[in-house]
Design an enzyme around this catalytic site. Structure first.
Site, PDB file in Angstrom:
ATOM      1  N   CYS A  43       0.818  -1.216   0.000  1.00  0.00           N
ATOM      2  CA  CYS A  43       0.000   0.000   0.000  1.00  0.00           C
ATOM      3  C   CYS A  43       0.853   1.267   0.000  1.00  0.00           C
ATOM      4  CB  CYS A  43      -0.935  -0.016   1.213  1.00  0.00           C
ATOM      5  SG  CYS A  43      -1.836   1.515   1.398  1.00  0.00           S
ATOM      6  N   CYS A  48      -1.367   1.709  -3.171  1.00  0.00           N
ATOM      7  CA  CYS A  48      -2.398   2.747  -2.996  1.00  0.00           C
ATOM      8  C   CYS A  48      -1.847   4.166  -2.908  1.00  0.00           C
ATOM      9  CB  CYS A  48      -3.192   2.490  -1.717  1.00  0.00           C
ATOM     10  SG  CYS A  48      -3.460   0.775  -1.319  1.00  0.00           S
ATOM     11  N   LYS A  51       0.175   5.422  -5.983  1.00  0.00           N
ATOM     12  CA  LYS A  51      -0.831   5.448  -7.075  1.00  0.00           C
ATOM     13  C   LYS A  51      -1.674   6.711  -6.994  1.00  0.00           C
ATOM     14  CE  LYS A  51      -4.671   4.346  -6.366  1.00  0.00           C
ATOM     15  NZ  LYS A  51      -5.209   3.001  -6.201  1.00  0.00           N
ATOM     16  N   TYR A 180      -8.958  -3.144 -11.154  1.00  0.00           N
ATOM     17  CA  TYR A 180      -8.611  -1.862 -10.515  1.00  0.00           C
ATOM     18  C   TYR A 180      -7.321  -1.269 -11.101  1.00  0.00           C
ATOM     19  CZ  TYR A 180     -11.369  -2.652  -6.119  1.00  0.00           C
ATOM     20  OH  TYR A 180     -12.323  -2.837  -5.168  1.00  0.00           O
ATOM     21  N   GLU A 184      -6.938   2.055 -13.408  1.00  0.00           N
ATOM     22  CA  GLU A 184      -6.343   3.244 -12.767  1.00  0.00           C
ATOM     23  C   GLU A 184      -5.091   3.700 -13.518  1.00  0.00           C
ATOM     24  OE1 GLU A 184      -7.919   2.579  -8.189  1.00  0.00           O
ATOM     25  OE2 GLU A 184      -5.880   2.023  -8.647  1.00  0.00           O
ATOM     26  N   HIS A 439     -27.282  21.450  -0.567  1.00  0.00           N
ATOM     27  CA  HIS A 439     -27.442  22.138  -1.848  1.00  0.00           C
ATOM     28  C   HIS A 439     -26.510  23.345  -1.956  1.00  0.00           C
ATOM     29  CE1 HIS A 439     -29.564  23.248  -5.453  1.00  0.00           C
ATOM     30  NE2 HIS A 439     -29.618  24.489  -5.010  1.00  0.00           N
ATOM     31  N   GLU A 444     -26.426  15.574  -3.543  1.00  0.00           N
ATOM     32  CA  GLU A 444     -27.833  15.717  -3.158  1.00  0.00           C
ATOM     33  C   GLU A 444     -28.729  14.796  -3.992  1.00  0.00           C
ATOM     34  OE1 GLU A 444     -29.776  19.585  -4.059  1.00  0.00           O
ATOM     35  OE2 GLU A 444     -27.895  20.075  -5.031  1.00  0.00           O
TER      36      GLU A 444
HETATM   37  P1  NDP Z   1      -8.161  -7.439 -10.294  1.00  0.00           P
HETATM   38  O1  NDP Z   1      -8.522  -8.742  -9.688  1.00  0.00           O
HETATM   39  O2  NDP Z   1      -8.911  -6.213  -9.914  1.00  0.00           O
HETATM   40  O3  NDP Z   1      -8.283  -7.563 -11.875  1.00  0.00           O
HETATM   41  C1  NDP Z   1      -7.563  -8.518 -12.576  1.00  0.00           C
HETATM   42  C2  NDP Z   1      -7.907  -8.344 -14.039  1.00  0.00           C
HETATM   43  O4  NDP Z   1      -7.057  -9.142 -14.824  1.00  0.00           O
HETATM   44  C3  NDP Z   1      -9.334  -8.742 -14.354  1.00  0.00           C
HETATM   45  O5  NDP Z   1      -9.827  -7.856 -15.317  1.00  0.00           O
HETATM   46  C4  NDP Z   1      -9.162 -10.148 -14.926  1.00  0.00           C
HETATM   47  O6  NDP Z   1     -10.168 -10.478 -15.831  1.00  0.00           O
HETATM   48  C5  NDP Z   1      -7.839  -9.995 -15.648  1.00  0.00           C
HETATM   49  N1  NDP Z   1      -7.086 -11.236 -15.788  1.00  0.00           N
HETATM   50  C6  NDP Z   1      -6.819 -12.162 -14.838  1.00  0.00           C
HETATM   51  N2  NDP Z   1      -6.045 -13.143 -15.337  1.00  0.00           N
HETATM   52  C7  NDP Z   1      -5.816 -12.841 -16.629  1.00  0.00           C
HETATM   53  C8  NDP Z   1      -5.101 -13.477 -17.681  1.00  0.00           C
HETATM   54  N3  NDP Z   1      -4.452 -14.616 -17.491  1.00  0.00           N
HETATM   55  N4  NDP Z   1      -5.066 -12.859 -18.884  1.00  0.00           N
HETATM   56  C9  NDP Z   1      -5.713 -11.703 -19.091  1.00  0.00           C
HETATM   57  N5  NDP Z   1      -6.412 -11.061 -18.133  1.00  0.00           N
HETATM   58  C10 NDP Z   1      -6.472 -11.627 -16.923  1.00  0.00           C
HETATM   59  O7  NDP Z   1      -6.601  -7.317 -10.073  1.00  0.00           O
HETATM   60  P2  NDP Z   1      -5.590  -6.088 -10.138  1.00  0.00           P
HETATM   61  O8  NDP Z   1      -4.308  -6.698 -10.531  1.00  0.00           O
HETATM   62  O9  NDP Z   1      -6.139  -4.975 -10.954  1.00  0.00           O
HETATM   63  O10 NDP Z   1      -5.539  -5.594  -8.633  1.00  0.00           O
HETATM   64  C11 NDP Z   1      -5.227  -6.512  -7.583  1.00  0.00           C
HETATM   65  C12 NDP Z   1      -6.008  -6.200  -6.341  1.00  0.00           C
HETATM   66  O11 NDP Z   1      -5.481  -5.034  -5.729  1.00  0.00           O
HETATM   67  C13 NDP Z   1      -7.474  -5.887  -6.602  1.00  0.00           C
HETATM   68  O12 NDP Z   1      -8.244  -7.045  -6.567  1.00  0.00           O
HETATM   69  C14 NDP Z   1      -7.840  -4.954  -5.482  1.00  0.00           C
HETATM   70  O13 NDP Z   1      -8.371  -5.703  -4.423  1.00  0.00           O
HETATM   71  C15 NDP Z   1      -6.515  -4.317  -5.092  1.00  0.00           C
HETATM   72  N6  NDP Z   1      -6.487  -2.915  -5.538  1.00  0.00           N
HETATM   73  C16 NDP Z   1      -7.346  -2.023  -4.996  1.00  0.00           C
HETATM   74  C17 NDP Z   1      -7.332  -0.706  -5.404  1.00  0.00           C
HETATM   75  C18 NDP Z   1      -8.297   0.257  -4.812  1.00  0.00           C
HETATM   76  O14 NDP Z   1      -8.854  -0.027  -3.761  1.00  0.00           O
HETATM   77  N7  NDP Z   1      -8.543   1.397  -5.465  1.00  0.00           N
HETATM   78  C19 NDP Z   1      -6.411  -0.233  -6.420  1.00  0.00           C
HETATM   79  C20 NDP Z   1      -5.569  -1.250  -6.950  1.00  0.00           C
HETATM   80  C21 NDP Z   1      -5.613  -2.534  -6.509  1.00  0.00           C
HETATM   81  P3  NDP Z   1     -11.619 -11.019 -15.364  1.00  0.00           P
HETATM   82  O15 NDP Z   1     -12.384  -9.811 -14.924  1.00  0.00           O
HETATM   83  O16 NDP Z   1     -12.165 -11.611 -16.614  1.00  0.00           O
HETATM   84  O17 NDP Z   1     -11.380 -12.011 -14.291  1.00  0.00           O
END
Ligand code: NDP
Length: 463
Positions: A43, A48, A51, A180, A184, A439, A444
């Site tokens: 983080c 986080c 980022k 995410y 982002e 407001h 709102e």
């Molecule tokens: P996520 O789980 O959010 O997303 C992973 C993405 O990768 C999904 O779109 C998934 O597709 C895709 N994917 C998975 N495997 C493959 C593959 N083999 N080939 C192609 N695409 C694939 O993971 P992130 O890496 O973005 O983030 C990790 C974690 O970090 C998040 O789950 C979140 O909990 C945390 N995080 C939180 C943030 C916040 O609170 N703002 C910011 C950044 C991270 P599909 O949808 O089809 O499964």
């Protein structure tokens, strides 16, 4: 003479580990915490916090543009990546210092070394060449980005870890993933001036979110100039003679970019940790298996946060640690509450959300009333920006309980925190209706959507 060197040994100095070590030490326990890299974990060091700083940096071009409608003339602007990264690194170093100070102030021993389990009560401090023992042990080693080893050319690509330390801003980047991090960073790089392509394997980005938020952010990102390709994955990546990257997609298309980044989920950090030697069970993904009290199959060994691969969010890891301290040291067994967690995607526009999406609610409840508003926020009336804000409440028809609240637009993350209280408390739509509007504000709208936009009965949209 104590039987063990420590009452509590924490492996991993991220959000979860640091909170547990600090709380246990402040209870007078003999605590040590070991971290092999930098205190603060994902983080603070490479997640986080940096980022969000990059998100702020990437928003300035739109602020400059929007200011014209309010009478401002902004002179020539330019952006320096190295300045941003150096300032970001200075802030991260300051926060890291605060983490260490907090631990030391509470009386924990702070160890800068990799720790591995030698047996169920013994920890090997790698590099220091010594063994220590502890009565209770916490595994809080977090996770790391999936490097997509199956992809030919993956070694040429980066993950979010490297994105924070690139020597220069890429002129063009292809980002694989639709979660995410992918979304982002697509906005961050685009805002800073890069040409961005987002490649997602599924039908629509951000699969865990409400469909209106997903479509809304997709449209807004495309309108800004981000190229989003769905139903597509990479086949291989090659280095071109000019030193750039040639990314081939399965569908046959290829593109030349400066960087290819993957954000396809994260892997729990459990390799080489000595879990087998200690008899700690892991699952098929390598995550430490815990019960509802964070206890592994070895009763005095616990785990919290991303290494357990459940909800990968900083506040969740911290909450789990606070519960663990109650259970392990205060004779007050406490289960973490993973229900109805508010969260934000710091995309541009932002998504703030809590509770069930319409689709998930429709699977669980016979009838829903959906309240939805889509409007141009006041600030854009003079800026001329066409971007819409979307607000949506998913309400169970029978009880009027608000099951989910979803916002797309400026400050949606901030709104999610407040909506989180209302939805967690189980408030009804009537409670929202009884609440006086603030407001003029965008928020709102959340208390003035008096009539349902439509209803959903047995999974089908009606009316
Ligand atoms: P996520 O789980 O959010 O997303 C992973 C993405 O990768 C999904 O779109 C998934 O597709 C895709 N994917 C998975 N495997 C493959 C593959 N083999 N080939 C192609 N695409 C694939 O993971 P992130 O890496 O973005 O983030 C990790 C974690 O970090 C998040 O789950 C979140 O909990 C945390 N995080 C939180 C943030 C916040 O609170 N703002 C910011 C950044 C991270 P599909 O949808 O089809 O499964």
């Amino acid at each position: 003479m104590a039987r063990y060197d420590y009452d509590f040994f924490v492996i991993g100095g991220g959000s979860g580990g640091v909170r547990a070590a600090r709380l246990a030490a402040s209870l007078g326990k003999r605590v040590a915490i070991a971290e092999e890299y930098r205190y603060g974990g994902t983080c603070v060091i490479r997640g986080c916090v940096p980022k969000k700083l990059l998100v702020y940096a990437s928003q300035f071009p739109e602020h400059f543009e929007d200011s014209a409608g309010f009478g401002w003339t902004v002179g020539e602007t330019s952006f320096d990546w190295k300045t941003l990264i150096a300032n970001k690194d200075r802030e991260i170093a300051r926060l890291e210092g605060l983490y260490r100070k907090g631990l030391e102030g509470a009386g924990a021993e702070v160890i800068a070394a990799r720790a591995e389990l030698a047996d169920a009560h013994t920890i090997r401090l790698v590099g220091e060449n010594r063994l220590v023992t502890a009565e209770q042990i916490l595994i809080a080693t977090g996770g790391r980005p999936n490097p997509h080893n199956a992809l030919p050319g993956h070694e040429l690509c980066i993950t979010s870890n490297e994105a924070f330390h690139l020597d220069e801003l890429p002129r063009s980047i292809l980002i694989g993933g639709g979660g995410y991090i992918a979304v982002e960073f697509a906005n961050i790089f685009h805002g800073l001036g890069a040409d961005v392509t987002l490649l997602y394997r599924g039908k629509e980005i951000l699969s865990r979110f409400d469909m209106d938020m997903r479509h809304g952010v997709h449209e807004a990102m495309e309108a800004k100039g981000i190229r989003i390709i769905c139903h597509e994955v990479l086949d291989r990546v090659e280095r071109t003679p000019a030193g750039r990257l040639l990314a081939h997609m399965r569908g046959g298309e290829s593109t030349v970019v400066d960087q290819v980044m993957f954000a396809i989920g994260r892997i729990p950090n459990t390799e080489g940790l000595g879990l087998e030697a200690a008899g700690v069970e892991t699952d098929h993904a390598g995550a430490v298996v815990v019960d509802e009290y964070q206890r592994t199959n070895v009763p005095h060994i616990w785990a919290v946060g991303d290494v357990t691969n459940r909800v990968q969010l900083t506040p969740v890891a911290i909450h789990e640690s606070m519960c663990l301290i109650e259970t392990a040291f205060k004779n007050n067994p406490t289960k973490p509450d993973h229900d109805t967690i508010a969260t934000a995607v710091f995309s541009q526009p932002e998504i703030g959300t809590v509770g069930l999406s319409e689709d998930d609610a429709a699977k669980r409840f016979d009838e829903l009333a959906i309240y939805r508003a889509s409007f141009r926020p006041m600030r854009h009336t003079l800026s001329g920006r066409q971007e819409k804000m979307i607000m949506k409440l998913v309400v169970e028809a029978a009880t009027r309980r608000v099951l989910g609240a979803h916002v797309l637009g400026p400050d949606a993350g901030e709104l999610a925190q407040v909506l989180g209280i209302a939805v967690k408390a189980g408030l009804t739509k009537d409670d929202f209706d009884r609440t006086m509007a603030v407001h003029p504000s965008a928020a709102e709208e959340l208390v003035t959507m008096y009539q349902p936009t439509y209803r959903v009965k047995n999974g089908q949209r009606v009316g």
